[in-house]
Design an enzyme around this catalytic site. Sequence first.
Site, PDB file in Angstrom:
ATOM      1  CE  LYS A  35      -4.230   1.161   2.554  1.00  0.00           C
ATOM      2  NZ  LYS A  35      -4.949   0.960   3.834  1.00  0.00           N
ATOM      3  CG  LEU A 153     -13.299  12.861   7.411  1.00  0.00           C
ATOM      4  CD1 LEU A 153     -12.024  12.267   6.817  1.00  0.00           C
ATOM      5  CD2 LEU A 153     -13.320  14.361   7.233  1.00  0.00           C
ATOM      6  CG  PHE A 252     -28.135  13.027   7.246  1.00  0.00           C
ATOM      7  CD1 PHE A 252     -27.377  13.895   6.483  1.00  0.00           C
ATOM      8  CD2 PHE A 252     -27.584  11.803   7.561  1.00  0.00           C
ATOM      9  CE1 PHE A 252     -26.106  13.572   6.060  1.00  0.00           C
ATOM     10  CE2 PHE A 252     -26.292  11.468   7.161  1.00  0.00           C
ATOM     11  CZ  PHE A 252     -25.552  12.360   6.409  1.00  0.00           C
ATOM     12  CG  LEU A 253     -35.090  15.178   7.701  1.00  0.00           C
ATOM     13  CD1 LEU A 253     -35.887  16.470   7.883  1.00  0.00           C
ATOM     14  CD2 LEU A 253     -35.728  14.043   8.523  1.00  0.00           C
ATOM     15  CB  CYS A 263     -19.636   5.037   9.854  1.00  0.00           C
ATOM     16  SG  CYS A 263     -17.950   5.211   9.274  1.00  0.00           S
ATOM     17  CE  LYS A 266     -16.742   1.188  12.355  1.00  0.00           C
ATOM     18  NZ  LYS A 266     -16.311   2.161  13.382  1.00  0.00           N
ATOM     19  CE  LYS A 324     -21.430   8.233   1.154  1.00  0.00           C
ATOM     20  NZ  LYS A 324     -21.291   9.477   1.891  1.00  0.00           N
TER      21      LYS A 324
HETATM   22  C1  UDX Z   1     -21.267   8.783   8.030  1.00  0.00           C
HETATM   23  C2  UDX Z   1     -21.383  10.134   8.725  1.00  0.00           C
HETATM   24  O1  UDX Z   1     -22.195  11.001   7.923  1.00  0.00           O
HETATM   25  C3  UDX Z   1     -19.996  10.756   8.892  1.00  0.00           C
HETATM   26  O2  UDX Z   1     -20.114  11.979   9.595  1.00  0.00           O
HETATM   27  C4  UDX Z   1     -19.120   9.778   9.692  1.00  0.00           C
HETATM   28  O3  UDX Z   1     -17.806  10.308   9.847  1.00  0.00           O
HETATM   29  C5  UDX Z   1     -19.053   8.451   8.971  1.00  0.00           C
HETATM   30  O4  UDX Z   1     -20.381   7.914   8.782  1.00  0.00           O
HETATM   31  P1  UDX Z   1     -20.917   7.852   5.591  1.00  0.00           P
HETATM   32  O5  UDX Z   1     -21.258   6.552   6.234  1.00  0.00           O
HETATM   33  O6  UDX Z   1     -19.721   7.939   4.721  1.00  0.00           O
HETATM   34  O7  UDX Z   1     -20.727   9.002   6.745  1.00  0.00           O
HETATM   35  O8  UDX Z   1     -22.146   8.276   4.678  1.00  0.00           O
HETATM   36  P2  UDX Z   1     -23.447   9.171   4.850  1.00  0.00           P
HETATM   37  O9  UDX Z   1     -23.440  10.137   3.751  1.00  0.00           O
HETATM   38  O10 UDX Z   1     -23.585   9.661   6.219  1.00  0.00           O
HETATM   39  O11 UDX Z   1     -24.619   8.082   4.562  1.00  0.00           O
HETATM   40  C6  UDX Z   1     -24.736   6.984   5.421  1.00  0.00           C
HETATM   41  C7  UDX Z   1     -25.922   6.158   4.936  1.00  0.00           C
HETATM   42  O12 UDX Z   1     -27.139   6.885   5.166  1.00  0.00           O
HETATM   43  C8  UDX Z   1     -25.889   5.836   3.446  1.00  0.00           C
HETATM   44  O13 UDX Z   1     -26.370   4.524   3.243  1.00  0.00           O
HETATM   45  C9  UDX Z   1     -26.844   6.854   2.852  1.00  0.00           C
HETATM   46  O14 UDX Z   1     -27.452   6.388   1.653  1.00  0.00           O
HETATM   47  C10 UDX Z   1     -27.880   6.971   3.951  1.00  0.00           C
HETATM   48  N1  UDX Z   1     -28.590   8.241   3.953  1.00  0.00           N
HETATM   49  C11 UDX Z   1     -27.909   9.396   4.197  1.00  0.00           C
HETATM   50  C12 UDX Z   1     -29.973   8.239   3.742  1.00  0.00           C
HETATM   51  O15 UDX Z   1     -30.576   7.188   3.514  1.00  0.00           O
HETATM   52  N2  UDX Z   1     -30.644   9.420   3.782  1.00  0.00           N
HETATM   53  C13 UDX Z   1     -30.013  10.608   4.022  1.00  0.00           C
HETATM   54  O16 UDX Z   1     -30.692  11.646   4.033  1.00  0.00           O
HETATM   55  C14 UDX Z   1     -28.607  10.594   4.229  1.00  0.00           C
END
Ligand code: UDX
Length: 432
Positions: A35, A153, A252-253, A263, A266, A324
Amino acid sequence: MKLCIIGTGYVGLVSGTCFADLGNDVICVDKDLNKIEKLKNGIIPIYEPGLEELVKKNFKSKRLNFSTSLIDSVSQSDIVFICVGTPTKKKNNVADLNQIFNVAKKIRNSISRFKIIITKSTVPVTTGDKIEKILLRKKQKKLFSVVSNPEFLREGEAIRDFLYPDRVIIGTKDNKTNKILKNLYSPLISKGAKYINTSRRAAELIKYASNAFLATKITFINEIANLCEKIDIDVEDISIGIGLDKRIGGRFLRPGPAYGGSCFPKDTRAIVNMAKQFKTNLSLIKSVIRSNENRSNIMLNRLSKILKNKFKNKLICFLGVTFKANTDDMRESSSLKMMPFLSKKGSKINYFDPTGKKTEFNKLKNVSYVKNIKIALKNVDLVIIHTEWNDFKSLNFKTLIKKKNFIIYDMRNLYSPAKMKKDKIKYFGVGR
Ligand code: UDX
C-alpha cells in the site's frame, strides 16, 4: 507542524493529505508495504473524489510522505494521529481495539520528547484512558498527552468535510496541548469551523452520539415514508415541512433503501454495547438498528406487490449497488440483501455501477454486471434506482428501454412522480 498519521485508510489518508495541504509536514505510516509503495507512486487504494490529485500535489511538494516505519516516523513528529481500524467483533458487536492498542505499544518506545497522541479513529469511551495506561508504563506522563479528536468525514465528501467541518472536537484537559491543537486547526477555524475543547471521554462519545443520531434521523424519515405510502402523501413534502424547523434541520431527511456503510451500522451497535457495559439501555438506538435491518424486507415486500409476485424471468436492472453514491464501498449496502432475494426468485438481473463490477455478486445466479447504462437498460421490465449518482438523474427511460410496460422503482426519489405520470411511465418511489 510535524505530524505522523498511523493508518492510511479513509480517515488516515484523507486527514494526512489535507493536513499536508494546509502546510504541515506529514508522514503517513502503514504496515502494508504494498500500500505504501502504491501511495508513493500516486496509486490511491480508496475511491474518494479529489484525493488522488491532492496526494500527488503534496507528495510532489514533499509535505506529504509515506513510510512503513512507525518508530522512526513517530520519533520525528510532534503530533501522532492514530487512524487505524476499529472493526466490530462479529460475536458481540463490540469494537475491536487490538490495532489501536498494538500501535500504542509501539508508540511508547519512540517517545523521547513531548508528543501529543491523538485518536482520530472512532473508539469506545475510555479508550483514551487505556492508551494512556499503555504509554505510562515506561514514560512519565509529562512526556505525552493523549487526546480524542474524532472526525466526521462522509465517504465521497471526505475532503470537503475535512476542510470545511462544522466543528473540531478536541478532547483534552491539558492546556498546553489544547493551545497546540487550536493552532494546528486555525486554518479551518478561520474559515468558520467551531473549535470545541472538552474532556477526552466526552469527545469519544460525541462521535458515537453523532452517528447514532444521524442514523436515527434517517430511520425516522424512512418510517414516515412507510406511512406516507399508505395514505398517498409525498414524503418529500414532509421532509421539507419539518426540515424548515431549525431545531430539526433539513439534512439527512432523505428516505432510501436503509442506511449502510462502514460507520452507521457499526457505530450504532457499538454505542449500544458500550452503554450496556455501563448498565445503560439505549432502547431508542436499539429500535433504530432493528428498523434499519428490516428495511430491505419492507422494500422487497413493496417490490413483490409491484411485480404481483411475478419475479420469474423478469429482467431487472439495478442502477447503483454501493451503499450510497460517490463511493465504491459495498459495506452493508442494501443491495447485498436485495440482489440475492431477486436472484433466488428467478429474476434475471443486470447491474450497472459507476465504480464497476462487484465481487460480492460473483456467486449469484442470473446476475451480471453491465458496464454501459444503455445496454443495461435496453430490454428491462423493471429498473431499481438504488443509489443517487448524478449519472442516474436525467435518464430518458422511454428512449433507453425498448419494452413497453416497464416499471421504475426509484429508491432515492430522484424523479418527479408527476413527470413520470405525464410520460405514462409506471413509477414507484419511496414514501410516495
Ligand atoms: C457517516 C457520517 O455522515 C460521517 O459523519 C461519519 O464520519 C461516517 O459515517 P458515511 O457513512 O460515509 O458518513 O455516509 P453518509 O453520507 O452519512 O450516509 C450513510 C448512509 O445513510 C448511506 O447509506 C446513505 O445512503 C444513507 N442516507 C444518508 C440516507 O438514507 N438518507 C439521508 O438523508 C442521508
